[in-house]
Design an enzyme around this catalytic site. Structure first.
Site: not given
Length: 1226
Positions: A498, A500, A884-886
């Site tokens: 990922d 960001t 962890g986000a999305n």
């Protein structure tokens, strides 16, 4: 109906299964019962392990509609079997008028969704089904989900809630009134209790399940056999080991259940208020909620006990439980198509599409905002395991098995050992019958050979390496909830990152702004917080267009919004609950600049203000907010400056999107060039727009207007430029991965050019590499789907195909090793929309794009998962690293998912790093490789241990002898267990190397290594066994042979011969036994050293101090008792005293054996691969991995990679091969 029918449930979904119907057969049951008695219960165990056999052995085929038992088989590569019992849900006792129709509808299968108005459906259905006799619904439960019989489709189906097939209009028109008590009672009967029940099994239940594992059953069989054979000590040792193993296993399993139970128990039973049809509010337990209930969200917030769609008011929610993102999210009510100006027509409601209006189970509502007299209401759409949290918990409770070549090969290896044991079993029986031994002795001896060949300690030995690796990972801050995946991580050859928060810093810094005046860009400005700009529309947009909120006095929200708001230094004030209640409308959130920014003379310019001689007040109230939507890539607000009659609309979002919604004359001509300049430098660019709204738009009208009516005809205001810095360690880590031939891929939700720029900055794309952007367009207006190929770095646009500079076309490098093919100098980049179009319309191009796809931008969560699957389909071992986000879905799907977030969403990820840095990735791969090599070493060692001991026993059986109890005990406990548990302690090699360990046991070099060592060991054992018989002092069967003193041995009186049946009934003490025992004892240690590999995946074995010390102690002890007999030791180990010369001869045999074994193993390591390649050189070897095979093919493909400014079109009628054609646009 056809009794041989096969139906499919959950078609096209991840958990798709075939379903077969069966009815219980009494005669089959009687036969099985007889078989169970005859086999002493073993048949029952076999049927317990094999659900398919269990059903087929006790049942006969029946139509699925009328069956009593269903047999389920997954359609994935694992083809796993499950069985479930059909149950009946009786509705006859419930005679309430209204819901009876529902019973009829569902029992007859005419309703899968609850989509109609209860009153209407009652009148319609009661007349239609008044003659229906049956009030029983047939269903079964599998993996916590109920499947009901549906007559319409003649199959079992999941009872859906309001999450599928329900339009947004009907949400308001048919469901917003609530349910009657009778209706609620019936839905409760069908949907069951609203809870995600993670029952923590009792210790006894877990113990029985664990003990019935085939491995423990085999151990039990071995222990019983050894006890009959009076081999108590090792039996006791195995029992102790098994107990320790069972206890630790029970502890970890129960601990995981308790953790999961605690995680879901937070909302399991809370009191909630629901609205009934007659507008009365009823307080019920959350466990009684059903789809269709209208739930009142309390003012002080709550933990959501279900999935619900907001129909009134606004909520601020913390969704870290699901997304891993701790930033509060604003949820607004679902737009009502019947009230909206434009309307959404018959748009279907979907929790995923309308997630900005959906409150998900397990998330925390922090605050609510509402109209006076109008409560914040939400309609329950899903309950229990159907909710988003329920699905997450189900994926943890019932994970997909990990498919890894090592484990498949391990079973094959065990089968080979069983085959070897079978040969030994037959040989022993024949040999014993010929020697006229007793039946009891024959049975014990022949069964004993099986326990020798298939070592009961093998699983414990295999687990040791993984446990040590897990402990080492914990030391570097990596926590693991799926230890078996550590081995798989040793095979990773591609890692998706990922962007960001993973490759770059979490937060963004404001670099500057570039405003637009008179349709021209002004020069960039750094400082936004100044008096000149304070009342500008640009700053007003920065002050209002965000989703920030105050939680306990602290400003919180999206990090980007926070940075933007902090940059202008304004103050945000929210109305308190009391103030909101006093007004007939929502009290707006107010923003205002600090007093020092307002010019003092402002008041003098205003006539009205002069009258009161008051200082100027400049405040902006945020009247309506349209939250940021990743699908729309924008957000907007309606605001009003205090005292102004007209309201203002402000919008911010992706520059391309904002520009398309603005009046063309307000967008600067050089907009695209300026934007490209920024994005190429890796900046995150956001555009602003504004327009004055008509004065006729009142406060109340604004509350009901659609966002489309607001978000058009805007004036372009300029750009805000944010800087997202790379994390310090990112370039170095990616360089290490590249050196180790591990491909890196970026998957981000950010802008394409920004992502490409970051990929260049961090070294994912080298400066000289070309980037080809694949822009795929879906079919439109009768035209087929197509892909436009652009070269990201081409400075000049080519006017025709012949003008393309040959230098611009990337070079294909031909490498000796196919592993290096990812170094070829071109990369594909695409966004999420293009990726979806390619997946749907260009199936044959997907593998080619996966081979060189490096940047995937604007990717939605489900697209990230699809990407991981597409990479796995071309045989990549895929790692995924996200914050962890999305990323939950992709983290779960990848072979090795590592989450950099310690939030609850990391439950979905096999690995979680304590330090939010990608430096954990090389650490994980190094430890994975070390654990994998350890598994190979242990497997090879255990194989040799089995075969050496098997051959020792077989040789001794030939003279009706055997190894003694204490000899077995010494070999099994002192040598094998000590060596196995210490040889696994080698730490990982300090750096990643380019080569990867083999993925399976069935590889040429590995098999050659094992077979060569088996031949060497058998050869030297046989040499000793037959040579001892040729010695002049050798006598058959004399346990008290005292040949230590040679002179005594030469003048040995025959009267010293003893009756061995009295003292040695098992015929243990003889020269052959002693010789075989000593040589084999040394052989175990020799192969342990030969197989203990170090570099390039593990530290050298001499750095494994426990192993070195253990081996030295064992060598010294065996050497000592061999060369210098000790009477007490000889007596315990049942060794006979042989002449000193023979002891020296045995030492020579052992030394030659050691030299040959070590040299052969070293040669196999060095030359094995070359020899095998040479041997197979006559036929051209095709690579096993699909991506390598594809890379080979593409080297000869003149049309690949696509040339700049060309288009690939999908054929109108795609044939089976899904071929495409390339058309060059001129």
């Amino acid at each position: 109906m056809d009794k041989e029918e096969r139906k499919t449930i959950n078609q096209g979904q991840e958990d798709e299964m075939e379903i077969y119907g069966y009815n219980l057969s009494r005669w089959k049951l009687a036969l099985v019962s007889l078989g169970v008695i005859c086999t002493g219960g073993f048949l029952l165990l076999l049927l317990y392990w094999m659900p398919e056999w269990r059903v087929k052995a006790t049942c006969i085929r029946a139509a699925v509609k009328d069956c009593e038992v269903v047999l389920l088989r997954t359609t994935d590569e694992f083809r796993m079997w499950f069985c479930a019992k059909i149950r009946l849900l009786s509705l006859e006792n419930h005679s309430l008028f209204n819901p009876k129709s529902i019973a009829n509808k569902i029992s007859n299968g005419h309703a899968v969704h609850l989509t109609e108005n209860p009153a209407e459906e009652t009148r319609h259905e009661m007349s239609k089904y008044s003659e229906t006799q049956s009030q029983q619904i047939r269903y079964f439960t599998h993996h916590s989900v109920k499947y009901f019989w549906n007559d319409t489709v003649h199959n079992f189906d999941i009872l859906k809630g309001l999450d599928e097939g329900v339009s947004c209009t009907s949400i308001y028109e048919k469901h917003s009134a609530g349910l009657t008590k009778g209706m609620h009672a019936y839905r409760k009967l069908l949907y069951g209790v609203n809870e995600i029940a993670v029952k923590v099994p009792s210790v006894l239940k877990l113990l029985i399940k664990e003990v019935l594992n085939p491995f423990y059953i085999f151990q039990l069989f071995s222990v019983i056999l050894w006890s009959i054979d009076e081999y108590y000590y090792y039996a006791l040792a195995i029992v102790v080991m098994s107990i320790v193993s069972i206890v630790s296993s029970l502890y970890s399993i129960r601990k995981q259940y308790v953790m999961l139970h605690d995680m879901v128990a937070a909302h399991s039973t809370v009191r909630v208020s629901v609205c009934r049809v007659n507008e009365e509010i009823e307080e019920i337990f959350s466990t009684d909620l059903v789809p269709g209930d209208v739930m009142v969200i309390p003012l002080n917030g709550t933990v959501m006990p279900c999935d619900a769609v907001l129909i009134n008011g606004t909520c601020i929610v913390n969704e870290s439980m699901l997304t891993g993102e701790s930033v509060p999210v604003t949820k607004t009510n679902l737009p009502n198509p019947s009230v909206d100006v434009k309307g959404m027509g018959e748009e279907l409601y979907s929790p995923e599409t309308h997630k900005r209006h959906t409150l998900f189970c397990g998330t925390t509502v922090i605050q609510t905002r509402f109209y006076t007299g109008e409560l914040v209401k939400a309609i329950v759409v899903r309950t229990g395991f159907s909710t988003s949290k329920g699905q997450l918990v189900r994926s943890i409770l019932y994970p997909k098995p990990t498919d890894f070549k090592l484990y498949r090969d391990a079973y094959l290896f065990l089968l080979c050992l069983v085959a070897v044991a079978g040969i030994g079993f037959i040989y022993t029986i024949i040999n014993s019958i010929l020697s006229k031994e007793e039946v009891g002795v024959i049975i014990i001896k022949s069964l004993d050979i099986i326990t020798i060949t298939v070592p009961p300690a093998l699983p414990a030995a295999m687990t040791a390496g993984i446990v040590y690796a897990q402990r080492r990972l914990k030391k570097v801050g990596i926590f693991c909830i799926s230890p078996q995946r550590i081995n798989i991580c040793g095979q990773l050859n591609l890692v998706c990152f990922d962007k960001t928060g993973t490759l770059t810093e979490d937060g963004l810094d404001l670099w500057g702004i570039q405003r637009v005046e008179n349709t021209r860009f002004l020069l960039p400005e750094e400082n936004v917080c100044n008096e000149l700009l304070v009342k500008s529309q640009f700053v007003a947009c920065m002050a209002t267009c965000h989703s920030l909120t105050k939680i306990e006095g602290v400003l919180s929200g999206d990090p980007l919004d926070l940075k933007m708001f902090e940059a202008i230094g304004w103050i945000l004030e929210e109305a308190t609950e009391e103030e909101t209640a006093l007004h007939n409308r929502i009290m707006p959130t107010v923003v205002r600049p600090p007093k020092q920014l307002l010019p003092e003379s402002t008041a003098a310019r205003n006539q009205e203000m002069e009258l009161f001689e008051l200082p100027a007040i400049y405040e902006i109230g945020i009247v309506r907010q349209f939250p940021f939507s990743s699908a729309l890539q924008r957000m907007s607000v309606v605001a009003r400056v205090l005292g102004d009659k007209k309201m203002d609309a402000y919008m911010k979002g992706a520059p391309e999107v904002i520009a398309s919604l603005c009046r063309p004359e307000t967008v600067p001509v050089d907009f695209e060039k300026v934007l490209e300049d920024y994005t190429k430098q890796g900046f995150r660019v956001i555009a602003f727009a504004h327009r004055k709204l008509e004065s006729k738009l009142t406060w109340h009208k604004v509350q009901n207007i659609s966002r489309d009516a607001i978000e058009n005809n805007m004036d372009f205001m300029g750009l805000i430029i944010m800087q997202n810095k790379l994390k310090q360690e990112t370039p170095a880590v990616l360089e290490d991965l590249h050196k180790a031939n591990i491909r890196t891929v970026m998957v981000t939700g950010d802008n394409m050019l920004t992502a490409v720029s970051v990929a260049r900055d961090c070294g994912m794309i080298l400066p000289q590499d070309k980037v080809i952007i694949a822009e795929a367009l879906p079919p439109k207006d009768g035209k087929v789907a197509k892909i436009n190929w652009h070269y990201a770095d081409s400075l000049t646009q080519c006017s025709n195909s012949s003008a393309v500079d040959s230098e611009a076309i990337p070079i294909k490098l031909v490498h000796d090793s196919l592993e290096d093919l990812h170094l070829t100098r071109y990369h594909f980049a695409m966004n999420g929309k293009s990726f979806s179009v390619i997946l749907e319309h260009f199936q044959d191009l997907v593998p080619k794009l996966m081979l060189h796809g490096t940047v995937f931008a604007r990717m939605a969560p489900d697209q990230k998962t699809q990407l991981v699957e597409a990479l796995q389909n071309v045989d990549y071992f895929v790692g995924m690293c996200g914050d962890g986000a999305n990323d939950c879905g992709a983290l779960k799907r990848a072979h090795g998912g590592i989450s950099l977030s310690e939030l609850e969403a990391s439950v979905a990820s096999p690995f979680t790093s304590k330090t939010p840095s990608i430096s954990c990735v090389p650490n994980l791969i190094r430890e994975g490789r070390a654990a994998l090599m350890t598994s190979f070493c242990v497997f090879k060692f255990m194989a040799l241990y089995s075969i050496i001991q098997y051959f020792s026993v077989t040789l001794l059986y030939s003279i009706l002898s055997n190894l003694g109890d204490f000899q077995f005990l010494f070999i099994d406990l002192a040598i094998i267990l000590v060596v196995v548990f210490t040889m696994s302690l080698n730490p990982a090699w300090k750096e990643l190397v380019a080569q990867r360990p083999p993925s399976g046991l069935i590889s040429g070099a590995l098999l050659f290594s094992v077979l060569s060592q088996i031949i060497i060991s058998i050869g030297f054992q046989s040499l000793g066994f037959f040579w001892v018989k040729q010695q002049p002092w050798y006598k058959v069967w004399c346990p008290h042979l005292d040949a230590c003193n040679v002179t005594r041995g030469l003048y040995w009186n025959s009267s010293h011969l003893c009756n061995e049946t009295e003292t040695d009934k098992h015929s243990i003490q003889n020269c052959e036994n002693t010789t075989v025992f000593f040589i084999s004892s040394f052989q175990y240690l020799i192969v342990a050293i030969a197989f203990s590999k170090g570099k390039p995946f593990r530290q050298p074995c001499y750095k494994n101090y426990f192993f070195v010390v253990s081996v030295i102690i064992l060598y010294v002890f065996i050497l000592f008792i061999m060369l210098h007999p000790v009477a007490s030791v000889d007596q315990v180990l049942q060794i006979v005293c042989v002449p000193h010369e023979w002891r020296i001869t045995m030492l020579v045999i052992v030394l030659v054996n050691a030299f040959v074994s070590v040299m052969v193993e070293a040669s196999v390591d060095r030359w094995g691969k070359c020899c095998l390649s040479w041997a197979l050189g006559c036929r051209k070897k095709t690579p096993k991995a699909k991506y390598m095979y594809l890379a080979q093919e593409l080297l000869d493909d003149p049309e690949w990679p696509p040339k700049p400014q060309t288009t690939t079109e999908a054929k109108a009628f795609v044939k089976e091969n899904g071929s495409c054609q390339i058309i060059t646009i001129t």
